[in-house]
Design a protein around this motif. Structure first.
Motif, PDB file in Angstrom:
ATOM      1  N   LEU A  33       0.832  -1.201   0.000  1.00 36.64           N
ATOM      2  CA  LEU A  33       0.000   0.000   0.000  1.00 36.64           C
ATOM      3  C   LEU A  33       0.873   1.259   0.000  1.00 36.64           C
ATOM      4  O   LEU A  33       0.637   2.193  -0.771  1.00 36.64           O
ATOM      5  N   GLY A  34       1.897   1.267   0.875  1.00 36.13           N
ATOM      6  CA  GLY A  34       2.778   2.434   0.925  1.00 36.13           C
ATOM      7  C   GLY A  34       3.538   2.633  -0.372  1.00 36.13           C
ATOM      8  O   GLY A  34       3.671   3.765  -0.859  1.00 36.13           O
ATOM      9  N   SER A  35       4.013   1.540  -0.963  1.00 27.40           N
ATOM     10  CA  SER A  35       4.753   1.644  -2.219  1.00 27.40           C
ATOM     11  C   SER A  35       3.863   2.147  -3.343  1.00 27.40           C
ATOM     12  O   SER A  35       4.287   2.941  -4.188  1.00 27.40           O
ATOM     13  N   ARG A  36       2.622   1.691  -3.353  1.00 25.16           N
ATOM     14  CA  ARG A  36       1.696   2.163  -4.389  1.00 25.16           C
ATOM     15  C   ARG A  36       1.387   3.649  -4.227  1.00 25.16           C
ATOM     16  O   ARG A  36       1.233   4.371  -5.221  1.00 25.16           O
ATOM     17  N   GLY A  46       2.428   6.566  -6.979  1.00 25.58           N
ATOM     18  CA  GLY A  46       1.422   7.408  -7.609  1.00 25.58           C
ATOM     19  C   GLY A  46       1.476   8.868  -7.235  1.00 25.58           C
ATOM     20  O   GLY A  46       0.987   9.722  -7.989  1.00 25.58           O
ATOM     21  N   ARG A  47       2.092   9.192  -6.066  1.00 26.40           N
ATOM     22  CA  ARG A  47       2.007  10.568  -5.582  1.00 26.40           C
ATOM     23  C   ARG A  47       3.361  11.252  -5.378  1.00 26.40           C
ATOM     24  O   ARG A  47       3.408  12.465  -5.189  1.00 26.40           O
ATOM     25  N   ALA A  48       4.457  10.498  -5.436  1.00 29.86           N
ATOM     26  CA  ALA A  48       5.766  11.122  -5.250  1.00 29.86           C
ATOM     27  C   ALA A  48       6.367  11.471  -6.615  1.00 29.86           C
ATOM     28  O   ALA A  48       5.778  11.216  -7.661  1.00 29.86           O
ATOM     29  N   ASP A  49       7.567  12.054  -6.600  1.00 30.63           N
ATOM     30  CA  ASP A  49       8.219  12.404  -7.855  1.00 30.63           C
ATOM     31  C   ASP A  49       8.742  11.158  -8.549  1.00 30.63           C
ATOM     32  O   ASP A  49       8.741  10.056  -7.993  1.00 30.63           O
ATOM     33  N   GLY A  50       9.196  11.313  -9.775  1.00 34.24           N
ATOM     34  CA  GLY A  50       9.561  10.191 -10.618  1.00 34.24           C
ATOM     35  C   GLY A  50      10.582   9.248 -10.021  1.00 34.24           C
ATOM     36  O   GLY A  50      10.424   8.025 -10.075  1.00 34.24           O
ATOM     37  N   ARG A  51      11.654   9.798  -9.451  1.00 29.73           N
ATOM     38  CA  ARG A  51      12.710   8.935  -8.911  1.00 29.73           C
ATOM     39  C   ARG A  51      12.228   8.127  -7.718  1.00 29.73           C
ATOM     40  O   ARG A  51      12.529   6.940  -7.595  1.00 29.73           O
ATOM     41  N   LEU A  52      11.477   8.760  -6.829  1.00 28.76           N
ATOM     42  CA  LEU A  52      10.951   8.028  -5.683  1.00 28.76           C
ATOM     43  C   LEU A  52       9.932   6.986  -6.134  1.00 28.76           C
ATOM     44  O   LEU A  52       9.861   5.887  -5.560  1.00 28.76           O
ATOM     45  N   ALA A  53       9.135   7.319  -7.145  1.00 32.60           N
ATOM     46  CA  ALA A  53       8.156   6.366  -7.656  1.00 32.60           C
ATOM     47  C   ALA A  53       8.855   5.131  -8.203  1.00 32.60           C
ATOM     48  O   ALA A  53       8.458   3.989  -7.924  1.00 32.60           O
ATOM     49  N   GLU A  54       9.917   5.335  -8.980  1.00 33.45           N
ATOM     50  CA  GLU A  54      10.666   4.200  -9.518  1.00 33.45           C
ATOM     51  C   GLU A  54      11.318   3.394  -8.393  1.00 33.45           C
ATOM     52  O   GLU A  54      11.352   2.159  -8.437  1.00 33.45           O
ATOM     53  N   ALA A  55      11.844   4.094  -7.376  1.00 33.57           N
ATOM     54  CA  ALA A  55      12.484   3.408  -6.255  1.00 33.57           C
ATOM     55  C   ALA A  55      11.479   2.561  -5.489  1.00 33.57           C
ATOM     56  O   ALA A  55      11.798   1.458  -5.031  1.00 33.57           O
ATOM     57  N   ALA A  56      10.251   3.059  -5.329  1.00 30.38           N
ATOM     58  CA  ALA A  56       9.217   2.303  -4.611  1.00 30.38           C
ATOM     59  C   ALA A  56       8.882   1.015  -5.349  1.00 30.38           C
ATOM     60  O   ALA A  56       8.780  -0.059  -4.739  1.00 30.38           O
ATOM     61  N   LEU A  57       8.709   1.085  -6.660  1.00 35.31           N
ATOM     62  CA  LEU A  57       8.392  -0.103  -7.437  1.00 35.31           C
ATOM     63  C   LEU A  57       9.557  -1.080  -7.470  1.00 35.31           C
ATOM     64  O   LEU A  57       9.371  -2.310  -7.415  1.00 35.31           O
TER      65      LEU A  57
END
Length: 252
Positions: free
Chosen positions: A82-85, A89-100
Motif C-alpha cells: 500500500l505504501g509503495s503504491r 502514484g504521488r511522489a516524484d519520478g525517482r521516488l516512484a521508480e524506487a518504490a516499485l
C-alpha cells in the motif's frame, strides 16, 4: 497461522525477554504445542538466530539477529504494498521508480505463499488530483537534507512575490496535492515551509548548516507545539504560522 508468521511471532516474543524463558511459557504465549515450539526454535537456529538454552532450562535470544525479508507477516506485506503504491502514484519520478523497484526486490525473496499474498493484495490507492509539477529536481532537495547542506532558493509565494533566501532543509512533507520543503530560513530567522512547485531554482551550497538535522527536527517539533491553536491569541509566539504541519500552505 502460517509457519513464517509463527516464526516471526516467536522471535518477537524472545526479543521481549531479557532472561531465559521456559519452552512451555513460550508455547503458551504463541499458541502452539511444545513439540512445535522445539521445531521452530531449531528452524530459527538453522537460519542464524543465536537462541541459547535447552528444554527444561529455558531459552534466550542473543542480540544481533536480523529478520530476513521472508519473515514479513501478511499485514506487513499489505502495508508495504500500500505504501509503495502511494509513493509510486504521488511522489516524484525517482521516488516512484524506487518504490516499485523495492517492491520487486521484496517479492523476489519471499517464499511462494507470501509472494502470492503480495501479488494478490486488494488494497489500492485511489487516484487523486494532479500534483503541480516541480521546476527543480526533488532529488536535489533530498540530497541536501541527507547531507545537511544549505540550499539557496529562488522562491515565488502565493502572491507571486519572488524572493531569494538561504535555507537549512531538514524534511519534506507529502500532502495529497502538494509537497513542502521544511527548513530554517536565514532570511526570516525562523522555521518556514516552501511548496516545492513554487521553487524556481535551488542550488546546494558547499556550507553545511551548523546544527545536526536531528536537532533541527527536535527544535521544529518544540516550536510547532508552542504555536497557538487556531482561534487562540498568538501572544508571544510571534507571526509564525500556528498550523505549520497540519495543512499545506506557504509559510515563507
Amino acid at each position: 497461522m502460517s509457519r513464517s508468521e509463527r516464526l516471526f511471532d516467536l522471535l518477537q516474543v524472545l526479543r521481549r525477554h531479557r532472561r531465559p524463558v521456559s519452552g512451555r511459557a513460550l508455547a503458551q504465549e504463541i499458541g502452539v504445542s511444545l513439540r512445535t515450539l522445539y521445531r521452530d526454535i531449531a528452524s530459527l537456529q538453522a537460519q542464524g538466530a543465536t537462541i541459547e538454552g535447552e528444554p527444561g532450562v529455558g531459552y534466550v535470544l542473543r542480540p544481533g539477529f536480523l529478520l530476513p525479508p521472508l519473515m514479513f507477516t501478511p499485514e506487513e506485506i499489505e502495508a508495504l504494498v500500500l505504501g509503495s503504491r502511494w509513493v509510486a502514484g504521488r511522489a516524484d519520478g525517482r521516488l516512484a521508480e524506487a518504490a516499485l523497484s523495492a517492491l520487486a526486490r521484496i517479492g523476489a525473496v519471499l517464499p511462494p505463499d507470501l509472494r502470492e499474498e503480495m501479488e494478490g493484495t486488494s488494497l489500492f490507492i485511489a487516484p487523486g488530483a494532479p500534483i503541480p509539477a516541480d521546476a527543480i529536481d526533488p532529488a536535489l532537495l533530498r540530497k541536501a537534507i541527507r547531507t545537511e547542506r544549505k540550499l539557496l532558493l529562488s522562491y515565488c509565494d502565493a502572491n507571486a512575490a519572488a524572493s531569494e533566501r538561504v535555507v537549512w532543509p531538514f524534511a519534506l512533507a507529502f500532502f495529497d496535492q502538494v509537497r513542502l520543503l521544511i527548513g530554517w530560513c536565514e532570511l526570516r530567522g525562523d522555521f518556514r515551509s516552501f511548496r516545492t512547485d513554487r521553487i524556481a531554482t535551488a542550488d546546494m551550497l558547499e556550507a553545511r548548516y551548523p546544527i545536526r538535522r536531528a536537532e533541527l527536527v527536535t527544535r521544529w517539533k518544540q516550536w510547532k507545539h508552542a504555536q497557538p491553536r487556531e482561534g487562540e491569541s498568538q501572544g508571544e509566539a510571534g507571526t509564525a504560522p500556528a498550523r505549520f504541519a497540519e495543512e499545506p500552505h506557504d509559510a515563507a
